[in-house]
Design a protein around this motif. Sequence first.
Motif, mmCIF file in Angstrom:
data_model
loop_
_atom_site.group_PDB
_atom_site.id
_atom_site.type_symbol
_atom_site.label_atom_id
_atom_site.label_comp_id
_atom_site.label_asym_id
_atom_site.label_seq_id
_atom_site.Cartn_x
_atom_site.Cartn_y
_atom_site.Cartn_z
ATOM 1 N N SER A 558 0.733 -0.920 0.130
ATOM 2 C CA SER A 558 0.052 -0.162 -0.005
ATOM 3 C C SER A 558 0.692 1.346 0.252
ATOM 4 C CB SER A 558 -0.573 -0.150 1.386
ATOM 5 O OG SER A 558 -2.014 0.987 1.245
ATOM 6 N N LYS A 565 2.917 6.654 -7.249
ATOM 7 C CA LYS A 565 2.304 7.439 -7.461
ATOM 8 C C LYS A 565 2.778 8.895 -7.119
ATOM 9 C CE LYS A 565 -2.905 5.055 -6.856
ATOM 10 N NZ LYS A 565 -3.465 4.345 -5.553
ATOM 11 N N TYR A 584 -1.039 -2.957 -7.735
ATOM 12 C CA TYR A 584 -2.192 -3.473 -7.255
ATOM 13 C C TYR A 584 -2.106 -4.852 -7.295
ATOM 14 C CZ TYR A 584 -4.034 1.271 -8.385
ATOM 15 O OH TYR A 584 -4.298 2.688 -7.783
ATOM 16 N N GLY A 588 -3.795 -7.229 -4.574
ATOM 17 C CA GLY A 588 -5.146 -8.423 -4.380
ATOM 18 C C GLY A 588 -6.460 -7.300 -5.185
ATOM 19 N N LYS A 589 -5.496 -6.410 -6.422
ATOM 20 C CA LYS A 589 -6.550 -5.056 -7.444
ATOM 21 C C LYS A 589 -6.277 -5.736 -8.457
ATOM 22 C CE LYS A 589 -7.664 -2.300 -3.296
ATOM 23 N NZ LYS A 589 -7.555 -1.009 -2.851
ATOM 24 N N PRO A 590 -6.386 -7.218 -9.454
ATOM 25 C CA PRO A 590 -5.262 -7.216 -10.244
ATOM 26 C C PRO A 590 -6.568 -6.529 -11.641
ATOM 27 C CG PRO A 590 -6.846 -8.895 -9.747
ATOM 28 C CD PRO A 590 -6.734 -8.111 -8.501
ATOM 29 N N GLY A 591 -7.653 -6.216 -11.423
ATOM 30 C CA GLY A 591 -8.197 -5.250 -12.436
ATOM 31 C C GLY A 591 -7.864 -4.324 -12.278
ATOM 32 N N LEU A 592 -7.185 -3.206 -10.965
ATOM 33 C CA LEU A 592 -6.980 -1.834 -11.462
ATOM 34 C C LEU A 592 -5.419 -1.469 -11.824
ATOM 35 C CD1 LEU A 592 -7.830 -0.102 -7.616
ATOM 36 C CD2 LEU A 592 -8.903 0.581 -10.637
ATOM 37 N N MET A 594 -4.926 -4.066 -14.331
ATOM 38 C CA MET A 594 -4.902 -4.465 -15.247
ATOM 39 C C MET A 594 -5.209 -3.165 -16.663
ATOM 40 S SD MET A 594 -7.607 -7.067 -17.446
ATOM 41 C CE MET A 594 -7.763 -6.562 -19.075
ATOM 42 N N ASN A 595 -6.015 -2.317 -15.519
ATOM 43 C CA ASN A 595 -6.626 -0.809 -16.176
ATOM 44 C C ASN A 595 -5.593 -0.216 -16.134
ATOM 45 O OD1 ASN A 595 -8.882 0.214 -17.130
ATOM 46 N ND2 ASN A 595 -8.660 1.874 -14.527
ATOM 47 N N GLN A 598 -3.851 -1.497 -19.125
ATOM 48 C CA GLN A 598 -4.554 -1.276 -20.604
ATOM 49 C C GLN A 598 -3.919 0.728 -20.697
ATOM 50 O OE1 GLN A 598 -7.961 -2.719 -20.023
ATOM 51 N NE2 GLN A 598 -8.188 -3.032 -21.930
ATOM 52 N N THR A 625 -6.985 -13.745 -16.322
ATOM 53 C CA THR A 625 -7.575 -14.114 -15.603
ATOM 54 C C THR A 625 -8.598 -13.268 -15.191
ATOM 55 O OG1 THR A 625 -6.515 -11.989 -14.246
ATOM 56 C CG2 THR A 625 -5.553 -14.548 -13.525
ATOM 57 N N ASP A 626 -8.535 -12.143 -15.808
ATOM 58 C CA ASP A 626 -9.511 -11.115 -16.101
ATOM 59 C C ASP A 626 -10.914 -11.935 -16.592
ATOM 60 O OD1 ASP A 626 -10.872 -8.653 -14.677
ATOM 61 O OD2 ASP A 626 -10.592 -8.017 -16.811
ATOM 62 N N ALA B 224 -11.934 -4.321 -6.796
ATOM 63 C CA ALA B 224 -10.847 -4.118 -8.032
ATOM 64 C C ALA B 224 -9.778 -5.799 -8.680
ATOM 65 C CB ALA B 224 -10.099 -4.069 -7.506
ATOM 66 N N SER B 225 -10.725 -6.653 -8.326
ATOM 67 C CA SER B 225 -10.260 -7.925 -8.860
ATOM 68 C C SER B 225 -10.848 -8.050 -10.718
ATOM 69 C CB SER B 225 -11.209 -9.154 -8.084
ATOM 70 O OG SER B 225 -10.780 -10.138 -8.664
ATOM 71 N N MET B 226 -11.874 -7.619 -10.870
ATOM 72 C CA MET B 226 -11.510 -7.909 -12.585
ATOM 73 C C MET B 226 -11.361 -6.550 -12.686
ATOM 74 S SD MET B 226 -15.556 -8.771 -13.352
ATOM 75 C CE MET B 226 -16.123 -10.249 -12.372
ATOM 76 N N SER B 227 -10.820 -5.867 -14.064
ATOM 77 C CA SER B 227 -10.297 -5.263 -14.512
ATOM 78 C C SER B 227 -12.381 -3.957 -14.632
ATOM 79 C CB SER B 227 -9.982 -4.953 -16.078
ATOM 80 O OG SER B 227 -10.945 -5.517 -16.529
ATOM 81 N N TYR B 266 -15.026 2.202 -11.638
ATOM 82 C CA TYR B 266 -15.729 0.733 -11.003
ATOM 83 C C TYR B 266 -17.367 1.481 -11.089
ATOM 84 C CZ TYR B 266 -12.402 -2.113 -10.335
ATOM 85 O OH TYR B 266 -11.160 -2.687 -11.330
#
Lengths: 1088, 361
Positions: A558, A565, A584, A588-592, A594-595, A598, A625-626, B224-227, B266
């Motif tokens: 963190s 940042k 991220y 455990g925030k792979p979505g961010l 990936m964001n 990208q 994984t997404d 934030a697990s999914m993009s 999100y």
Amino acid sequence: MRPGSRILESFLALLLILAVDCARAQTPAPSGDQAGAKTEQGWFARELTHYRAYPHLDMAYRLVREGDKQGAAKELTLYLDLTPGDVKARETLVNLLRELGQGQEALAQADELARRAQDAGQSWLFKGYLAQDQGLPDEAARDFDLAASAASKDSDTYRLALENLAEVRFRQARYQDVLDALARIPQGREGFASVVKRAFALQRLERLREAEEAFAMAVSLAGTPQERVMARRGLAELKMNAGSLDQAREQLLLSLRDEPNDPGALRALALVAAKRRDQDEAVDFARRAVQLTGDKSGQEFLATTLVQAGRGAEAADILRRLADTAPNPTDKAQLLLRLGSTLSGLGHWPQAEQAYREALSAGAGAEAAAGLSVSLEKQGLDAKALDAARSAGEDNPSADQLRRMAQLASRTGATAQARRYAMAAWELAPSRKTALESAVVLEQSGAADEAIALCRKALALPSGQEGVASSELLEHVANLLARMGRNKEASEAFAQAYEADPRGRSEDLLRASRAALEAGLPEASAGLAERYLTAKGPAAGEGRYTLGLALFQAKRWSQALEAFKAAQKIKPVPQTSLAIARCYVALGKPGLGMNELQALEPQASRLTIEERWQYFAELGNLAATDDSWDVAMHAYPQALAIRGDNSLELRLARVERLAGRTADAWKRIERLLNGEFPPGDKALCLEEAAKLRLAGNDPRAAAGFLRRAVEVESNADRQHLLAKVFFDTGWYREAEGHYRQSLAHKEQGFVYADLGFCLERLGKDQEAVQAWDKALALDPNVPNIQEDAAYALKRQSRNPEAVERFKAVIDQAREKSENLHSEALKNAETIYRLRKEVSKMEERLSLTGYLGYFTAHNQPALGTGGQSSFFSPTSNTVEAAFTPPVIGFRDERVFQLIGRLNWQNQPDSLDIDAKSWQGAVGVRYKPLKSYNVQVGFERLFKIGENGENNWLARLMGSWANGYDLAPFRTNWNYTTLFGEADRYLDTPSRWLFAGEVRQGWSFKLLPAWVLTPFAVCDAHVWSPDDSKSSFVEGGLGLSLKYYFNQTEYSAYRSFLELMAQYKAGELYNRSGDKRPLNGLTVSALVRF
Amino acid sequence: MRTSLAASMRLLPAWVLFLLLSAAGASPARAVANAPGFDTTFVQFTTENAAWPRERWEALLDSLARAGVKRLVVQWSVLGDVSFFGHPAGQGADGNPGRKPEHKPAYGVLESVAAAAEARGMTLILGLDSDPRWWERIESVPESLAVYLDTLLARRLDTARRLAGIFRDRPCLEGWYVGEELDDVTWKSAPKRAVLANYLKRLRAGLAALDPGRRVWISCFANASMSPQAYKLFLGGILTESGIDGLMFQDGVGVGKLKVDEVPPYMKSAAWASGQAGAAFMPIVEVFEQTSGPPIDDKPFEAKPARFSRVREQLLFAATFGGSIAAFSMPEYASPFSTPDALKFYEGYLQFLNSFIPVTR
């Protein structure tokens, strides 16, 4: 010379003598010898002396004009012998003697002059000149000082003495003394020389403003163009040194107006132009200077200017020309040295080598050898360069030469020599600078430890003239340690370097932080990075980035994210975005993550190749994984285009499979199957191949791949998958093994459930139930297994347990929704089915009663009773059936003890025929699980008169469709088939064959009421048919059935059926009117 | 395109407001704009507050009304075995639970709160059953999950049927709330997602059959697990398949699921998914800060009111969507009827609202 002119000259000389004599006559009486002489000589004597002396004087001046100073001095001496009081002539003699270098004689004449002139100032002045001429500046200064002291302040001697004193002191660089001397000249008597001297002195003393004023004053005082030129050039130099190049140029151009052909001014202008970076103008002025003088120094200056102007080739031509025409070997050698240097500057190393070699031939020494060494080194000829360097050093190389030789030796692989030279350099000149330079060579020679030791040793030395600070040495040590991979020590050394001199060395803290990071000391690294930020300020992006890296390694994700940042805000770079994405992911925030990745793609080209590979690989992995197949299928190929990687390609294949591109995936996997992988990925590749084969409906091939996969790496999921493949292909034994191996890796409810199904297929119901129990313990929601367990228990005849399971399933089913009609119906049917199961297993004692009324006169067993009338429509029966525990109900195989009482009513009556009572006890067994076939053995015993004692063996079978209540339908088909074969074993022994078929349609009137109209056909065949009771009949019937006696968990156990049938038939073994068997039968059947 | 442009234009004033207020920071000057405030708050019944006297609930609702709240989302009507409605005599004077035929404790608090809300012109969105073991249950494999959800569906619909009976023909009931709180970890796998969609579809159909015409809301949050892109597709798919016509996005800032600066992608995804599915959208702003409980520690969940400066940021972003904003939840963390900190927050919030000069149109 013409004779006329000679006469004229003699005449003029005579006039001169007369004039001089007259003038002397007017002067006051001299003192000393001069006065004595005057008094001693009369007019004639004087005239005579004059006549004798004058030709010498005349000759002396004539010889001066002709440049014969020696002759002039001789003539003057002769003249002064005759006329010793002529001060002017003596002054001239003193000057001539000075110029002739006859110092002692000049000094004697000066003394005489002083005596005769009665002017000690003059004497000291001349003595000063002479001392100056003899290279005795301090004496000269003393004499000039004495001259000034002796002279009158308003005399020229006084001024001249001080000006000369100033000159002497100027040459001695005692500029303050210059100013002191000039300050003694009274105001207003300062001439140009004084002022310009003062200006130069002030300039040397860096009192520039005063110097500038003095030069300006000198310009205004200058009486000649030469003086103006001197003053302006002084002023120009001042301006140039002050950086006011335009003003310097202006002064020099002004001086050129006075002296257009002044090569000095032109050169000075060239210098100014060079400083103004106007190289063309510099070359132009230098060239003009050369054109004016054509001298060698001018050409050399031009060459220098050309080099500075980047026109080295032209300079080299000039130098080559000069060298070729050099008047002596020394000049030639010097010029060749400069040529070598110029060619080196041009990078023309072979030509430079040639020049240096020529210089050496011309006698140039170490400098040429050193140049030669460099030119050879630059041509990659290190060995020859080393030889040249050695020759430059000869037997007594300097520390610098040794360092250079060390470097060359190091490069030629002569590491031992290199070390020796390096250490020799250090020993010769043990300074921090030497230590630093030798350390470099030692490191290159593989002696990094010695290099470090050397630097540490040098720390004890003072920083020296080179100004190598402790921090610099420590930094070098740190760099050495870092390059050796001793990052922990490197970090400490960098920190020490910073601490040794915190000012301006904050970068060392950053380096210390990075080294600590490399050493795997993230906390220390973070601390150092924070110190760096404190020292450098919070806006240091590099520091924030390094802090982020340290915190990341310390798993303080963190905080690392915040650091990255902050770094990104200060200076956005793609590497930081990459780091942010990794944070991220770690958080455990792979979505961010990936964001972030990208968003980074447009800048991916700014990453290094390796970073780009990592970027696309990580983006691909995150996208996979997404479930973002498109992104993954875009990213992976980008990474693979940079560098092939089997593991990455495997992941691409997986994504292609999941995206439905199985053909592409299979092509890729086929290629990869023989590829090199880490063990885990090899297994994954085989598993992927298996999944693709499964998708291609080739389970056998899939099983093969999976077998190989589990051999490489076994895990719970893979074993489970293999087991399922075997199960689906019917290989239950293999499946069982792999289910168990999966469970050995990890106990999971659904795997136990699957194992249970497999065991069930293998007929291992008991083990299946155990497996399901484990499944339920792990996951109470594993579907269906409770019911399967109940049936398995039922199959094992573990009825009480089965009943409990069924009840549990019923409870579960009841919890399901009753609000969606289709689901509710299905659910209710399930529940009813399960309740029927409970009913079957819980049934212990059943009672069945039958009461019939028949309108026909003929009866199958007319007048009889007992067992034979049991099958008569007018027969009434009460039967009790007891299903004993344990042995009674065993998986649909039923064993019962029965007791039965039957009797017959009177024809057309409900009155009991007392003679017809018949009793029976016996057993009944349903041996088949799926077919309702029963065998029975009964002992008939006689109660009424018409009863009989006999043994009865029975075989019964039935099949029905829609006989039972269908609680969730309004109407349904009704078909029943029944057949029976009975054998009476004792006398009268006989056979009975009975059969009945009904076909009807049931209508549910109320939830428990069913009305069924049907057609019926039945036959009873006795053999032998002694009582002629065999019959066949058919007709229509109507049944009204009422169900009752249900519980929460069991279906209706009891019913009451009222039935009316009208059938036509005949007792076909009879004859006459006994034969027909038509009539209405009304019966009631109660089962409880 | 036209729709998208129109939507953008509709949101433009909100965005301008967001930018203006963000730039203004803590400026004491009053902004000429409609206050970006909470018009909705969640209410969570507990055995403790279910025993409150009616007057206390009425006072609470008065304070909420003063803060601009016009809608209550009742998080659950039944929690585990405890029912917060259906007490035979309504809420007993002594607050003791009655016994329902199925022997579950029952309170009449919902009826009391509903009456109080109705009297103040507030509307209700009613939650149904909440299973305290939901998060544990949904860890199961899809097959087991389907069994569990079948059971849950029955309970939910049973509760809904009983509630529908109570609220029939009462306009204060605005809709139903399915409190599953869809997340982006559990439902990442396609098979589980299919099970979920099937369950929600049946639930939606069941509710429509019981009580036609009322909106059904579901809430979601992101770890934030999914993009954001995948999250958008996930939510869009669920809404489309299930027919659920209201989506609430819980920003998760209070429990630390997302930081304030991580919320926007999100929340935008959720809003986009709602728009695509033709569903209503409502952001939920968490006005608390978790102080214990997983993942901080193994103690039970505890929280305190958040710093208002943080909530202000959340609120301003939520306001950019231009619709209702729900607070989670004002009774505990932003009201005069909880802790002193909650009172302080409440007063700060009122002050914030007063810093705006309403725009009259």
